[in-house]
Motif scaffolding. Sequence first.
Motif, PDB file in Angstrom:
ATOM      1  N   SER A  13       1.178  -1.100  -0.572  1.00 42.67           N
ATOM      2  CA  SER A  13      -0.015  -0.156   0.385  1.00 42.67           C
ATOM      3  C   SER A  13       0.763   1.041  -0.005  1.00 42.67           C
ATOM      4  O   SER A  13       0.507   2.359  -0.878  1.00 42.67           O
ATOM      5  CB  SER A  13      -0.574  -0.023   1.201  1.00 42.67           C
ATOM      6  N   TYR A  14       1.944   1.353   0.819  1.00 39.66           N
ATOM      7  CA  TYR A  14       3.182   2.215   1.013  1.00 39.66           C
ATOM      8  C   TYR A  14       3.188   2.734  -0.365  1.00 39.66           C
ATOM      9  O   TYR A  14       3.975   3.644  -0.954  1.00 39.66           O
ATOM     10  CB  TYR A  14       3.909   2.631   1.760  1.00 39.66           C
ATOM     11  N   MET A  15       3.990   1.460  -0.767  1.00 35.92           N
ATOM     12  CA  MET A  15       4.399   1.399  -2.256  1.00 35.92           C
ATOM     13  C   MET A  15       4.159   2.468  -3.473  1.00 35.92           C
ATOM     14  O   MET A  15       4.004   2.631  -4.280  1.00 35.92           O
ATOM     15  CB  MET A  15       5.448  -0.001  -2.926  1.00 35.92           C
ATOM     16  N   ALA A  16       2.660   1.793  -3.237  1.00 34.50           N
ATOM     17  CA  ALA A  16       1.460   2.220  -4.453  1.00 34.50           C
ATOM     18  C   ALA A  16       1.095   3.511  -4.406  1.00 34.50           C
ATOM     19  O   ALA A  16       1.132   4.701  -5.347  1.00 34.50           O
ATOM     20  CB  ALA A  16       0.375   0.942  -4.124  1.00 34.50           C
ATOM     21  N   ALA A  17       0.416   4.305  -3.222  1.00 32.90           N
ATOM     22  CA  ALA A  17       0.561   5.493  -2.485  1.00 32.90           C
ATOM     23  C   ALA A  17       1.887   6.617  -2.788  1.00 32.90           C
ATOM     24  O   ALA A  17       1.152   7.278  -2.916  1.00 32.90           O
ATOM     25  CB  ALA A  17       0.138   5.723  -0.974  1.00 32.90           C
TER      26      ALA A  17
END
Length: 165
Positions: free
Chosen positions: A98-102
């Motif tokens: 999620s962090y990588m995507a956001a």
Amino acid sequence: MEATHEDERWQGRRAQPWLIRLTHWLNVPLLLLMAGSGLQIFTAYPALGPRGALYGWYPWQEMPPPAWARFGDWLAGGRHWHFALGWLLVLNGVLYLSYMAARGEWRRRLFLPRRDTRDALLRLAYYLRLRRTPPLTDLYNGLQRLAYSVIIVIAMVEVLSGLAI
């Protein structure tokens, strides 16, 4: 003192974000504990001997782990620990992805064939000593990005196979 080619390459390197570091380091104890509970599940198989007995192939036969580290000392206890730890590992992975995507980190970390294939092949040629000089890279080279991307896919397959059980 004169700057070398290697120094110039890494001057623009920025530090790893704290959440990336946290999720990577959380994997260490989670995977070690999962390995312990997995071994307990494995040794509970009847063909390996009576329940609770020590096994000849176990490297620390004379020094069994303390009771608190034996995950319940039975098959179901090992399975409960294994699945509970597995869910923590899944949550850690979801947080990481999620962090990588956001934050757009996927652009600099994941293998993108158009960008990284040539570099990966040149780097492989360098590692096989078919090429004398390494190709220039920024933070990660093509092979690192490929390995990083493959590990994410393998982790997803492991989660799915665990859920199938």
